[in-house]
Design a protein around this motif. Sequence first.
Motif, PDB file in Angstrom:
ATOM      1  N   CYS A 116       0.816  12.172   8.399  1.00  0.00           N
ATOM      2  CA  CYS A 116       2.012  11.713   7.706  1.00  0.00           C
ATOM      3  C   CYS A 116       1.542  11.405   6.236  1.00  0.00           C
ATOM      4  O   CYS A 116       0.451  10.995   5.955  1.00  0.00           O
ATOM      5  N   PRO A 117       2.604  10.880   5.507  1.00  0.00           N
ATOM      6  CA  PRO A 117       2.095  10.546   4.176  1.00  0.00           C
ATOM      7  C   PRO A 117       1.439   9.434   4.056  1.00  0.00           C
ATOM      8  O   PRO A 117       1.522   8.422   5.059  1.00  0.00           O
ATOM      9  N   VAL A 118       0.565   9.183   3.225  1.00  0.00           N
ATOM     10  CA  VAL A 118      -0.442   7.948   3.120  1.00  0.00           C
ATOM     11  C   VAL A 118       0.293   6.771   2.958  1.00  0.00           C
ATOM     12  O   VAL A 118       1.374   6.667   2.339  1.00  0.00           O
ATOM     13  N   SER A 119       0.189   5.755   3.911  1.00  0.00           N
ATOM     14  CA  SER A 119       0.685   4.390   3.723  1.00  0.00           C
ATOM     15  C   SER A 119      -0.239   3.385   3.348  1.00  0.00           C
ATOM     16  O   SER A 119      -1.416   3.287   3.651  1.00  0.00           O
ATOM     17  N   THR A 120       0.405   2.320   3.048  1.00  0.00           N
ATOM     18  CA  THR A 120      -0.317   1.037   2.675  1.00  0.00           C
ATOM     19  C   THR A 120      -0.568   0.265   3.918  1.00  0.00           C
ATOM     20  O   THR A 120      -1.294  -0.855   4.095  1.00  0.00           O
ATOM     21  N   SER A 121       0.427   0.242   4.929  1.00  0.00           N
ATOM     22  CA  SER A 121       0.509  -0.398   6.107  1.00  0.00           C
ATOM     23  C   SER A 121       1.327   0.330   7.086  1.00  0.00           C
ATOM     24  O   SER A 121       2.336   1.079   7.091  1.00  0.00           O
ATOM     25  N   LEU A 122       0.808   0.236   8.512  1.00  0.00           N
ATOM     26  CA  LEU A 122       1.353   0.779   9.711  1.00  0.00           C
ATOM     27  C   LEU A 122       2.019  -0.296  10.634  1.00  0.00           C
ATOM     28  O   LEU A 122       1.123  -1.235  10.867  1.00  0.00           O
ATOM     29  N   CYS A 123       2.887  -0.027  11.217  1.00  0.00           N
ATOM     30  CA  CYS A 123       3.207  -1.038  12.264  1.00  0.00           C
ATOM     31  C   CYS A 123       3.883  -0.240  13.556  1.00  0.00           C
ATOM     32  O   CYS A 123       4.546   0.626  13.343  1.00  0.00           O
ATOM     33  N   VAL A 124       3.340  -0.609  14.656  1.00  0.00           N
ATOM     34  CA  VAL A 124       3.768  -0.157  15.915  1.00  0.00           C
ATOM     35  C   VAL A 124       4.524  -0.793  16.739  1.00  0.00           C
ATOM     36  O   VAL A 124       4.395  -2.083  16.794  1.00  0.00           O
ATOM     37  N   ALA A 132       5.819   3.597   8.806  1.00  0.00           N
ATOM     38  CA  ALA A 132       4.686   3.955   7.829  1.00  0.00           C
ATOM     39  C   ALA A 132       5.520   3.384   6.312  1.00  0.00           C
ATOM     40  O   ALA A 132       6.091   4.045   5.913  1.00  0.00           O
ATOM     41  N   ALA A 133       4.666   2.368   5.941  1.00  0.00           N
ATOM     42  CA  ALA A 133       5.425   1.900   4.568  1.00  0.00           C
ATOM     43  C   ALA A 133       4.345   2.751   3.533  1.00  0.00           C
ATOM     44  O   ALA A 133       3.005   2.680   3.499  1.00  0.00           O
ATOM     45  N   ALA A 134       5.106   3.824   2.964  1.00  0.00           N
ATOM     46  CA  ALA A 134       4.171   4.860   1.994  1.00  0.00           C
ATOM     47  C   ALA A 134       3.575   4.370   1.001  1.00  0.00           C
ATOM     48  O   ALA A 134       4.332   3.179   0.303  1.00  0.00           O
ATOM     49  N   GLU A 135       2.497   4.873   0.625  1.00  0.00           N
ATOM     50  CA  GLU A 135       1.785   4.376  -0.898  1.00  0.00           C
ATOM     51  C   GLU A 135       2.617   5.053  -1.906  1.00  0.00           C
ATOM     52  O   GLU A 135       2.864   4.123  -2.862  1.00  0.00           O
ATOM     53  N   ALA A 136       3.236   5.923  -1.662  1.00  0.00           N
ATOM     54  CA  ALA A 136       3.931   6.926  -2.730  1.00  0.00           C
ATOM     55  C   ALA A 136       5.012   7.761  -2.076  1.00  0.00           C
ATOM     56  O   ALA A 136       5.009   8.334  -1.000  1.00  0.00           O
ATOM     57  N   GLY A 137       6.265   7.434  -2.419  1.00  0.00           N
ATOM     58  CA  GLY A 137       7.517   8.254  -1.986  1.00  0.00           C
ATOM     59  C   GLY A 137       8.203   7.362  -0.786  1.00  0.00           C
ATOM     60  O   GLY A 137       8.047   6.109  -0.703  1.00  0.00           O
ATOM     61  N   ALA A 184       8.597   4.008  -5.743  1.00  0.00           N
ATOM     62  CA  ALA A 184       7.305   3.751  -6.084  1.00  0.00           C
ATOM     63  C   ALA A 184       6.275   4.873  -6.004  1.00  0.00           C
ATOM     64  O   ALA A 184       6.539   5.654  -4.924  1.00  0.00           O
ATOM     65  N   PRO A 185       5.466   5.200  -6.697  1.00  0.00           N
ATOM     66  CA  PRO A 185       5.243   4.404  -8.124  1.00  0.00           C
ATOM     67  C   PRO A 185       6.266   5.439  -9.172  1.00  0.00           C
ATOM     68  O   PRO A 185       6.216   6.409  -9.070  1.00  0.00           O
ATOM     69  N   GLU A 198      30.974   6.161 -17.871  1.00  0.00           N
ATOM     70  CA  GLU A 198      31.127   5.069 -18.666  1.00  0.00           C
ATOM     71  C   GLU A 198      29.685   4.109 -18.905  1.00  0.00           C
ATOM     72  O   GLU A 198      29.454   3.567 -19.675  1.00  0.00           O
ATOM     73  N   THR A 199      28.759   4.176 -17.837  1.00  0.00           N
ATOM     74  CA  THR A 199      27.538   3.701 -17.582  1.00  0.00           C
ATOM     75  C   THR A 199      26.434   4.417 -17.779  1.00  0.00           C
ATOM     76  O   THR A 199      26.320   5.587 -17.027  1.00  0.00           O
ATOM     77  N   PRO A 200      25.487   4.575 -18.912  1.00  0.00           N
ATOM     78  CA  PRO A 200      24.366   5.300 -18.562  1.00  0.00           C
ATOM     79  C   PRO A 200      23.317   5.677 -17.321  1.00  0.00           C
ATOM     80  O   PRO A 200      23.699   4.442 -16.554  1.00  0.00           O
ATOM     81  N   GLN A 201      22.944   6.440 -16.958  1.00  0.00           N
ATOM     82  CA  GLN A 201      22.254   6.865 -15.813  1.00  0.00           C
ATOM     83  C   GLN A 201      20.778   6.539 -16.087  1.00  0.00           C
ATOM     84  O   GLN A 201      20.394   6.612 -17.114  1.00  0.00           O
ATOM     85  N   ILE A 202      19.956   6.145 -15.140  1.00  0.00           N
ATOM     86  CA  ILE A 202      18.558   6.001 -15.358  1.00  0.00           C
ATOM     87  C   ILE A 202      17.779   7.110 -14.549  1.00  0.00           C
ATOM     88  O   ILE A 202      17.991   7.416 -13.281  1.00  0.00           O
ATOM     89  N   TYR A 203      17.152   7.826 -15.122  1.00  0.00           N
ATOM     90  CA  TYR A 203      16.552   9.205 -14.724  1.00  0.00           C
ATOM     91  C   TYR A 203      15.089   8.850 -14.465  1.00  0.00           C
ATOM     92  O   TYR A 203      14.403   8.280 -15.555  1.00  0.00           O
ATOM     93  N   THR A 204      14.472   9.074 -13.435  1.00  0.00           N
ATOM     94  CA  THR A 204      13.119   8.214 -12.927  1.00  0.00           C
ATOM     95  C   THR A 204      12.184   9.702 -12.356  1.00  0.00           C
ATOM     96  O   THR A 204      12.832  10.470 -11.642  1.00  0.00           O
ATOM     97  N   LEU A 205      10.717   9.447 -12.688  1.00  0.00           N
ATOM     98  CA  LEU A 205      10.077  10.347 -11.999  1.00  0.00           C
ATOM     99  C   LEU A 205       9.234   9.527 -11.065  1.00  0.00           C
ATOM    100  O   LEU A 205       8.704   8.639 -11.619  1.00  0.00           O
ATOM    101  N   SER A 206       9.176   9.901  -9.796  1.00  0.00           N
ATOM    102  CA  SER A 206       8.343   8.829  -8.825  1.00  0.00           C
ATOM    103  C   SER A 206       7.856   9.666  -7.770  1.00  0.00           C
ATOM    104  O   SER A 206       7.706  11.039  -7.647  1.00  0.00           O
ATOM    105  N   GLY A 207       7.012   9.176  -7.121  1.00  0.00           N
ATOM    106  CA  GLY A 207       6.332   9.686  -5.974  1.00  0.00           C
ATOM    107  C   GLY A 207       4.697  10.229  -6.475  1.00  0.00           C
ATOM    108  O   GLY A 207       4.425  10.037  -7.695  1.00  0.00           O
ATOM    109  N   ARG A 208       4.265  11.168  -5.746  1.00  0.00           N
ATOM    110  CA  ARG A 208       2.987  11.470  -6.002  1.00  0.00           C
ATOM    111  C   ARG A 208       2.663  12.798  -5.285  1.00  0.00           C
ATOM    112  O   ARG A 208       3.158  12.996  -4.092  1.00  0.00           O
TER     113      ARG A 208
END
Length: 259
Positions: A116-124, A132-137, A184-185, A198-208
Amino acid sequence: MGLNNVVRKWSDDIDNSSHLLISVPGGTEGPGGVLVCSADTITWRNMNKPQVAATIPRRQGFGAKQGTMIVSHATHKQKDLFLVLAQTEIGDLFKITLSYKADVVEAVNIKYFDTCPVSTSLCVFKTGFLFAAAEAGNHMLYQFQSLGDDDEDRTYRVPNDADIYFKPRALQNLVLIDEIQNLAPITDAKVLNLLREETPQIYTLSGRGKHASMRVLRSGIAPNEIGTTPATLPGTPTAIITVKKTAAGTCGSNFIFQR
């Protein structure tokens, strides 16, 4: 407890590549001690006990000169067993169990579990879920389908085993239940009004890697659906008014105006 009250009972030399400690249940639940995670190796250690090591299986195609590192782990305990799920830096999950008598470990068993995607923490969870708290995505919530006891994946016990390679596969012991959106990230972001709102949008590049994405963020509050009715209204609804149960109370009934 202050630092002045700490007493060192035991110390030992470890490999220079050691980077993670995993506590092992003791008493009636296990042999105690710790698992020392090093490059390509996991070693059980305990005071006044002989150490026992096992080789971490290596994914086919992964560079032989690059050591396999454990980045996150979770321990699952039941009345008659415990196991550790450990994840490598490329996302492979391994099930680690110990063969022991009393408080003496005879073998460290390592078996490929899933990827599964690389995680910073796992909890059962005791209810049979793995978060799985993903490191990216996005963060992932999985449900256990099995503990991997009946599949054909090999269990590794002996260190420096000549055949330590495995082939990754699709999820077999876990099934994906839900995803929690995660930016993140954020590698880059632009504030633009390409949609002429009426309000501008925020376009982001994220993940890995393959989990990378471009996302559009809009200001506003997402609706939270708390109830629906399957009944068909006799007319065309034009307005809805909520009436409180009391003057100082919370919302009670809804009146729907129709044509």
